[in-house]
Each structure stands twice: as C-alpha cells, then as structure tokens.
Design an enzyme around this catalytic site. Structure first.
Site, PDB file in Angstrom:
ATOM      1  N   GLU A   9      -5.114  -8.692   0.814  1.00  0.00           N
ATOM      2  CA  GLU A   9      -5.830  -8.309   2.042  1.00  0.00           C
ATOM      3  C   GLU A   9      -7.281  -8.050   1.699  1.00  0.00           C
ATOM      4  OE1 GLU A   9      -4.556  -4.951   4.423  1.00  0.00           O
ATOM      5  OE2 GLU A   9      -2.459  -5.547   4.186  1.00  0.00           O
ATOM      6  N   GLU A  57       0.805  -1.226   0.000  1.00  0.00           N
ATOM      7  CA  GLU A  57       0.000   0.000   0.000  1.00  0.00           C
ATOM      8  C   GLU A  57       0.840   1.279   0.000  1.00  0.00           C
ATOM      9  OE1 GLU A  57      -2.684  -0.372   3.320  1.00  0.00           O
ATOM     10  OE2 GLU A  57      -3.836  -1.951   2.371  1.00  0.00           O
TER      11      GLU A  57
HETATM   12  O1  IFM Z   1      -4.229  -3.030   9.282  1.00  0.00           O
HETATM   13  C1  IFM Z   1      -4.200  -2.523   7.974  1.00  0.00           C
HETATM   14  C2  IFM Z   1      -3.003  -3.059   7.221  1.00  0.00           C
HETATM   15  O2  IFM Z   1      -1.810  -2.802   7.882  1.00  0.00           O
HETATM   16  C3  IFM Z   1      -2.941  -2.440   5.848  1.00  0.00           C
HETATM   17  N1  IFM Z   1      -4.193  -2.577   5.153  1.00  0.00           N
HETATM   18  C4  IFM Z   1      -5.408  -2.223   5.851  1.00  0.00           C
HETATM   19  C5  IFM Z   1      -5.437  -2.909   7.207  1.00  0.00           C
HETATM   20  C6  IFM Z   1      -6.742  -2.549   7.962  1.00  0.00           C
HETATM   21  O3  IFM Z   1      -6.875  -1.180   8.130  1.00  0.00           O
END
Ligand code: IFM
Length: 447
Positions: free
Chosen positions: A352, A166
């Site tokens: 994710e 990210e």
């Molecule tokens: O916890 C975070 C993660 O570190 C990065 N993506 C989003 C998740 C939830 O907010």
C-alpha cells in the site's frame, strides 16, 4: 522529461480491502464482523457512515475487474472477509462466501491480473470478538484454520498471500487508542492482541507450507519513515525508540529477533507484558517469502523524557494531504532502504502506498493533481531505493477506488478511481491515467 525505469519483472497493482468496498454485509449467509457492529453504534464513524453498501463491489466485481484491466493493472490485492467464509469464525463453512472469492479470482485471472489475497484486513467475525477477539489466544488458532480452508479452496489460483494487514493498527488503534473497532482502550489487552496477531501470522505461514501450494506468503506492516528532527544525540536515540515501538515491535519477531528490549521493558513496567509461551517466538519467525510494506508519510522525531516512551513527533513542516499527513515523496524510498538494510534485504512488495486527496469531479473529470504529483515522487524514490539494492518486486497503489475509510467514513478519498456513492459510477481520475502510463512504460517521469 527525465524518466526512471523499474526492473522488467516489476509488478504493478492496486489494493483494496473487503469491508471498505464490498457492501452486502448480510447477503448470502455472511456473518457480522466487528465493523458491521461498530458502524451501528452512534458516534463510532464520522457522519454515521457504514460499510453496508460501500462501493457495492460484491455485486459489481465484474465491472471493477474490467476497469482494472483497462487501466493495465498486472496484480490486484484484495482481502477476504473472514465472516463471509466462516460466519461464526469457525465451524460451518459458508459456500456462497467461498464462491464469491472464487468468481472474483477467476475473473481476475481471465483478465490477466494476478490475485494477491490478504487473510485479515480488520473485519474479525463478531462471534469471535464475543469470545475475546484477538485478546484470546484461541483466535490465533482459529485464524490458522481459516487460512488453511482458504489455501485448500483457492490456493491453486492465488499465488500470493498476506496473513495480516497492519497488525499495529489493529492492536494500537483498535485496542489501545480505541478509535477503530473493537474500540477497546487497555494497554494490557493491546499487548495480548499484538502477541496473538503475530502468533496467528506464524501459524498461518506454517499452515500454508503444510498445504503445499507453492506460492508466496508474507505479512504487511503499517509504517512511517522516521527522521530525527536535529543532529543531537538524544534525538538520534529518540528516533531509534520510535522505530522500536512502531517498526521493530512488529518486524523483529517475524525476523526471529523477538520483541525489542525497550518495548518489552516498557510493557512490563506498565503491567502489560506480552503473553509469550514456550515456542511462540519460533512460530512467529516461520520463514516468510516477502515483506509487505505499507507507507504513506514520514514523522520527524524529538526526545521527550516526560513521555513514558521517550519520544514525540515534531510539528509538520511539509504541506499536508487531505488526511493531514505530510506530503513527503521521499518517505517511501527512505523507508524501503531502511527496512531492506535492517532485515538483510528481504524480498519486498509495497502493498500500500498512495495519497488522500479529495479533489472532486468537474464536468465529469477528476483532475487530482496533488495525488498524481505525490505518487510520481513516491515512485521516483522507490526506483532510487531499488537502484541502491533493495529487492522490491512490486507496487500496489492504495487504492483502486475511493472507499470506506474506517472511522472517517466516506469523508476521505484514496482511490485513483472516483466512486460516486449515490450512483456507484466509477470515474478514473487523472492519477489513474498517469498510473496506467507508468505501468505501460514500466517507469515514471521524474518531476
Ligand atoms: O484505508 C486504509 C487501509 O485500510 C489500511 N492502510 C491505510 C489506508 C489509508 O488510511
């Protein structure tokens, strides 16, 4: 109940990140990261929480891997803490740091779980921040050297690598909005950070090829599914602008298209250009093996000529999760369909996806219905996107266990496993049991 199957080869996993779970910030020669430092500053993290202990995974990784195996996970995505390996970001190698990840990887492999390692999930060595952090071009080269070291030492046992988690969040929330470490608020610095993060990705991909390890490497971006709020042509245009500023800004350069013209012009007008040097765009476009997709929700978009970027978000209409995100089960499938079409059907891993839901234990049982219902919806949408032709090879639920949610400390829970932060007891939630069943059956019941 009707049931939708995933392809036989589909891989099911869970994800975490070093700073969010490991603890042990000063143990065994580890250097400090920008998060270790930020957490010591009053007002930076809700409730004054820190990652000093977190889930104590550094000491409990064996039990955690055993629980992963019990749940049936086939792959596990974790991140490596750069300052655990190189306390100052470059120079002397901390062998004890390498040893920790080496033991973790061995434990995973012995349990039949494929490791997937992220090189950078936000915990920059503070020593590099002191030299300018991601605003400095040098950091990109340091990053590639750090990657090379890990490929050499762990590359024979880790078949899947992610350069960055990210980049948009690091750049935007860390350097423009300033709510995440290192807490800077400056658009010019943000532009430099974006470019250097992407450059470092390309350099790390090139280094991986040079290492000849034969596994896969890609990058993971933060996404939301953008939907026009109505059918008006200006709303359609605004939605494309939102996609330019959030999605294409990070994906286009990786796919050889350079920076989107709209975003490039905006940055130049603001006196905050991307510091592109000759050859950089070619490096950034180094061929990747997959695209990592992180996504949690959707945003409906409206035109707004009063805002420099030309768009804003419409108020939420769906119920909200405990993170305040709209519970939009269709968002995952929609985004995967979009990104697959936009970039010529790349191999995708959903690196994710998950739900923030703080349902507490009652008599030792965590019946997190909101999470498991939304998870089912996400998976049904993903199966449909695959049916429509997207090449998706796997899914990592965020997260394996409740953990440190950055500036929100421990106040938000994303785990399918409950973490009791007092005792470090782990309690698999109802969602973990459902996810296990999804893995066992290779598909999901349609709600
Ligand atoms: O916890 C975070 C993660 O570190 C990065 N993506 C989003 C998740 C939830 O907010």
């Amino acid at each position: 109940m009707p049931f939708v199957s995933f392809p036989e080869s589909f891989e099911w996993g869970a994800a975490t990140a070093a700073y969010q779970i490991e603890g042990a910030p000063r143990e065994d020669g580890k250097g400090l990261s920008i998060w270790d430092v930020a957490c010591q500053q009053p007002g930076r993290v809700l409730g004054g929480d820190t990652g000093d202990v977190a889930c104590d995974h550094y000491h409990r990784y064996r039990e955690d891997v055993a629980l992963m195996a019990e749940l049936g996970l086939q792959t596990y995505r974790f991140s490596v803490s750069w300052p655990r390996i190189l306390p100052f970001g470059f120079g002397d190698v901390n062998e004890k740091g390498i040893d920790f990840y080496s033991r973790l990887v061995d434990e995973l492999l012995a349990a039949g779980i494929q490791p997937c390692a992220t090189l950078y999930h936000w915990d920059l060595p503070q020593a590099l921040q002191d030299l300018g952090g991601w605003a400095s071009r040098d950091t990109a080269y340091r990053f590639a050297d750090y990657g090379t070291l890990l490929y050499e030492r762990l590359g024979d046992r880790i078949p899947r690598w992610i350069t960055h988690n990210e980049a948009r969040i690091t750049a935007d929330l860390g350097h423009r909005v300033g709510i995440l470490a290192p807490g800077i608020r400056d658009l010019g610095i943000t532009a430099r950070v974006i470019h250097h993060l992407l450059l470092s990705h390309g350099l790390a991909v090139q280094a991986y090829r040079a290492a000849g390890k034969g596994g896969e490497i890609g990058i993971t971006h933060a996404n939301t599914s953008f939907e026009p709020d109505d059918d008006a042509p200006e709303t359609t245009r605004a939605t494309e602008l939102a996609r330019d500023f959030h999605t294409r800004l990070y994906h286009d350069p990786v796919y050889g298209r350079g920076y989107p013209e709209t975003v490039r012009r905006y940055h130049e007008k603001q006196g905050a250009p991307f510091p592109v040097q000759d050859g950089d765009l070619e490096v950034i476009a180094a061929e990747t093996d997959f695209l990592g997709v992180n996504i949690y929700s959707r945003n409906r978009v409206l035109a707004d000529s009063d805002r420099g970027v030309g768009y804003r978000y419409a108020p939420a209409t769906l119920p909200l999760t405990d993170m305040g995100y709209e519970a939009a089960p269709h968002a995952l499938g929609d985004f995967v369909r979009f990104v697959s079409k936009e970039y010529g059907r790349p191999r995708i891993y959903v690196t994710e996806n998950g739900v923030c839901d703080n349902t507490p234990p009652v008599n030792g049982v965590v019946d997190d219905q909101p999470r498991l219902e939304l998870l089912r919806g996400f998976l049904v949408g993903l199966a449909e996107a695959i049916g429509d032709g997207a090449d998706v090879g796997g899914y990592y639920v965020w997260s394996f266990l409740d953990n440190f949610e950055w500036a929100l400390g421990y106040s938000r829970r994303f785990g399918v496993v409950w973490t009791d932060y007092e005792t470090q007891e782990r309690i698999p939630k109802a969602s973990a049991r459902v996810y296990s069943e999804v893995i066992r059956r290779g598909g999901v019941e349609i709600p």
